[in-house]
Scaffold this motif. Sequence first.
Motif, PDB file in Angstrom:
ATOM      1  N   TYR A 161       0.826  -1.202   0.000  1.00  0.00           N
ATOM      2  CA  TYR A 161       0.000   0.000   0.000  1.00  0.00           C
ATOM      3  C   TYR A 161       0.866   1.260   0.000  1.00  0.00           C
ATOM      4  CZ  TYR A 161      -3.514   3.395   1.540  1.00  0.00           C
ATOM      5  OH  TYR A 161      -4.340   4.485   1.642  1.00  0.00           O
ATOM      6  N   ARG A 165       0.839  -0.114  -4.531  1.00  0.00           N
ATOM      7  CA  ARG A 165       0.377  -1.375  -5.093  1.00  0.00           C
ATOM      8  C   ARG A 165      -0.815  -1.896  -4.293  1.00  0.00           C
ATOM      9  NH1 ARG A 165       5.576  -5.154  -6.008  1.00  0.00           N
ATOM     10  NH2 ARG A 165       3.899  -6.564  -6.702  1.00  0.00           N
ATOM     11  N   HIS A 166      -1.491  -2.887  -4.833  1.00  0.00           N
ATOM     12  CA  HIS A 166      -2.701  -3.400  -4.200  1.00  0.00           C
ATOM     13  C   HIS A 166      -2.334  -4.094  -2.882  1.00  0.00           C
ATOM     14  CE1 HIS A 166      -6.661  -4.998  -3.686  1.00  0.00           C
ATOM     15  NE2 HIS A 166      -7.072  -4.611  -4.889  1.00  0.00           N
ATOM     16  N   ILE A 168      -3.998  -6.066  -0.973  1.00  0.00           N
ATOM     17  CA  ILE A 168      -4.426  -7.462  -0.869  1.00  0.00           C
ATOM     18  C   ILE A 168      -3.461  -8.386  -1.611  1.00  0.00           C
ATOM     19  CG2 ILE A 168      -6.263  -9.104  -1.498  1.00  0.00           C
ATOM     20  CD1 ILE A 168      -8.304  -7.054  -0.713  1.00  0.00           C
ATOM     21  N   GLU A 241      -1.925 -10.180  -8.814  1.00  0.00           N
ATOM     22  CA  GLU A 241      -2.079  -8.713  -8.831  1.00  0.00           C
ATOM     23  C   GLU A 241      -2.853  -8.218 -10.043  1.00  0.00           C
ATOM     24  OE1 GLU A 241       0.544  -4.983  -7.164  1.00  0.00           O
ATOM     25  OE2 GLU A 241       1.556  -6.789  -7.854  1.00  0.00           O
ATOM     26  N   LEU A 244      -6.522  -8.729  -9.423  1.00  0.00           N
ATOM     27  CA  LEU A 244      -7.099  -7.813  -8.444  1.00  0.00           C
ATOM     28  C   LEU A 244      -7.341  -6.426  -9.031  1.00  0.00           C
ATOM     29  CD1 LEU A 244      -4.968  -8.762  -5.301  1.00  0.00           C
ATOM     30  CD2 LEU A 244      -7.429  -9.146  -5.596  1.00  0.00           C
ATOM     31  N   TYR A 247      -6.206  -0.804  -6.765  1.00  0.00           N
ATOM     32  CA  TYR A 247      -6.884  -0.701  -5.480  1.00  0.00           C
ATOM     33  C   TYR A 247      -7.512   0.682  -5.334  1.00  0.00           C
ATOM     34  CZ  TYR A 247      -7.750  -0.756  -0.468  1.00  0.00           C
ATOM     35  OH  TYR A 247      -8.354  -0.697   0.772  1.00  0.00           O
ATOM     36  N   ASP A 248      -8.814   0.703  -5.067  1.00  0.00           N
ATOM     37  CA  ASP A 248      -9.496   1.985  -4.907  1.00  0.00           C
ATOM     38  C   ASP A 248     -10.286   2.043  -3.602  1.00  0.00           C
ATOM     39  OD1 ASP A 248     -11.483   0.188  -5.464  1.00  0.00           O
ATOM     40  OD2 ASP A 248     -12.245   1.219  -7.250  1.00  0.00           O
ATOM     41  N   GLY A 249      -9.972   1.162  -2.701  1.00  0.00           N
ATOM     42  CA  GLY A 249     -10.688   1.127  -1.430  1.00  0.00           C
ATOM     43  C   GLY A 249     -10.102   2.077  -0.413  1.00  0.00           C
ATOM     44  N   THR A 251      -8.730   2.670   3.498  1.00  0.00           N
ATOM     45  CA  THR A 251      -8.073   1.907   4.559  1.00  0.00           C
ATOM     46  C   THR A 251      -7.625   2.831   5.674  1.00  0.00           C
ATOM     47  OG1 THR A 251      -6.212   0.475   5.118  1.00  0.00           O
ATOM     48  CG2 THR A 251      -5.867   2.029   3.347  1.00  0.00           C
ATOM     49  N   TYR A 466      -9.058  -4.188   4.208  1.00  0.00           N
ATOM     50  CA  TYR A 466      -8.894  -3.555   2.899  1.00  0.00           C
ATOM     51  C   TYR A 466     -10.100  -3.786   1.989  1.00  0.00           C
ATOM     52  CZ  TYR A 466      -4.075  -3.233   4.463  1.00  0.00           C
ATOM     53  OH  TYR A 466      -2.947  -2.951   5.194  1.00  0.00           O
ATOM     54  N   ASP A 467     -10.858  -4.841   2.265  1.00  0.00           N
ATOM     55  CA  ASP A 467     -12.042  -5.136   1.462  1.00  0.00           C
ATOM     56  C   ASP A 467     -13.107  -5.719   2.392  1.00  0.00           C
ATOM     57  OD1 ASP A 467     -13.991  -5.895  -0.295  1.00  0.00           O
ATOM     58  OD2 ASP A 467     -12.721  -7.198  -1.514  1.00  0.00           O
TER      59      ASP A 467
END
Length: 513
Positions: A161, A165-166, A168, A241, A244, A247-249, A251, A466-467
């Motif tokens: 993060y 990078r993602h 998860i 990756e 997935l 990543y737009d969540g 945290t 994260y999700d």
Amino acid sequence: MAELSASVQKRSARNISGLLNTIERLGNRLPHPFMLFVYLALFMIVLSALVSLFDVSVVHPATKETLKVKSLISGEGLKFILTSMLENFTGFKPLGLVLAMVLGIGLTQRVGLFESVITKTIIKAHKSVITYTVFFIGIMANIASDAAFVIIPPLAAVVFYSIGRHPIAGLAAGFASSGIGFTANILIAGTDALLSGISTEVAQTIDANASVSPVDNWYFMSVSTIVLTIVGGLVTEKFIEPRLGAYDGETGKKELDFTSNTLENKALRNAFIAAIVYIGLVALVLFLPNSPLRGDGGTIIPSPFLDGIVPIILLFFITVGVTFGVTMKKIKKTSDVPALMTDSIRDMAGYIVLVFAIAQFIAYFNWSNLATWIAVNTADGLSSINLTGLPVVIGFVLVTAFLSLFIISGSALWALEAPVFMPMLMLLNYNPAFIQVAYRIGESSTNMVTPLNPYFAILLSFMNEYDKKAGIGTLMSLMIPYTVVFLIVWIILLLAFGLLGIPVGPGVGMYIN
């Protein structure tokens, strides 16, 4: 075409979900490992009585002695059960090995050395190799035993993060490396001591001189560490990756602070110096002319050095752990050392209780001669249909991988499998240490694809940070690619070692010499 693809994906997801639900249902029906071995011991008592009614016997392949299957429901059997119970427990070889290793490794873990080394190594890695660094450290972290499961995944997620990078994908890499790659390591870990003790105990039912030491899988596991690091990194970057996406969540995790802690850096430096000095002293004594650590004729294989490898490793961890702890001021007086060791042993209470039941089961199995009878007849049966050689070993790996879905404890599963499979495979001339390698491959490969894993829920909670929508299926879909690829690569590596005659450990080949 898109609708067809979506339909296929939904059907695959349902199939996987159905399989996982079946595994979960079956696994939940299994009793606690302690009770499982109590029931197995009781089953062994009844089975020995039933088989003995048919007056069956077997010729021991090593001693050529004719052994009758003896009933545990008899005067002799009752006497054995009562008089051997304490000796079965206290004389169980893995118990002393594991507790001794825990004294050193646990001390080092309690003062924070492992966590510090892991954190510093991952944070300082270049972005281009961060995935491979996570995998290498995750695999190596099994030296800290189960602590790796709660240190590596969340740390890897934060690192990913922090560099955009993602997270998860970082979690997945952390899960796979510390879980599926759990058995591999370049260092000699507690797993080596634990499994080798059980292997020796069982192997000696066939050959009284047989012995499996904690270093007997060292070469194979060292190579495995490098190979799985590369393979795991590729699976993460080329499959996990991209799948997935971006990543737009949201945290609550903050980006890592890359600033250095002066005291911690000093402690790490001192621990490193202590490690070098200790290794240097051991090497000096080992390579002295007429060294007492060498065997007859100056050999290292075999030698008192290898026979005494556990106390040598124990003193190494105590040396570096105390050095780090004193510098960090976590050890302020001499009494702090045994206190930290006591905390480490306290965590092993569950294992000690489990060993009591395991030791009785194995003792009953061996005393009744059922172990030898089953092994000899099974080996003869396999030979009669020409099912020998490496196909048998590969079959053993796959059976172990399947059973590992239901019996999560590596030591418990090996204690269950070893009395049956090790004698059988030894009678087919396989080295007991090579058999142990095959077991470790199968058991470790499916570590993270079963909801029965006690850390499964913890890992799922990490993912939910994260999700929020992530569930069991999400975690499974991330772990299955690693499981399949690791199992295939590991089997190929085992075949390479066997067919090319590469030793899996010092002086340990595929076959018994």
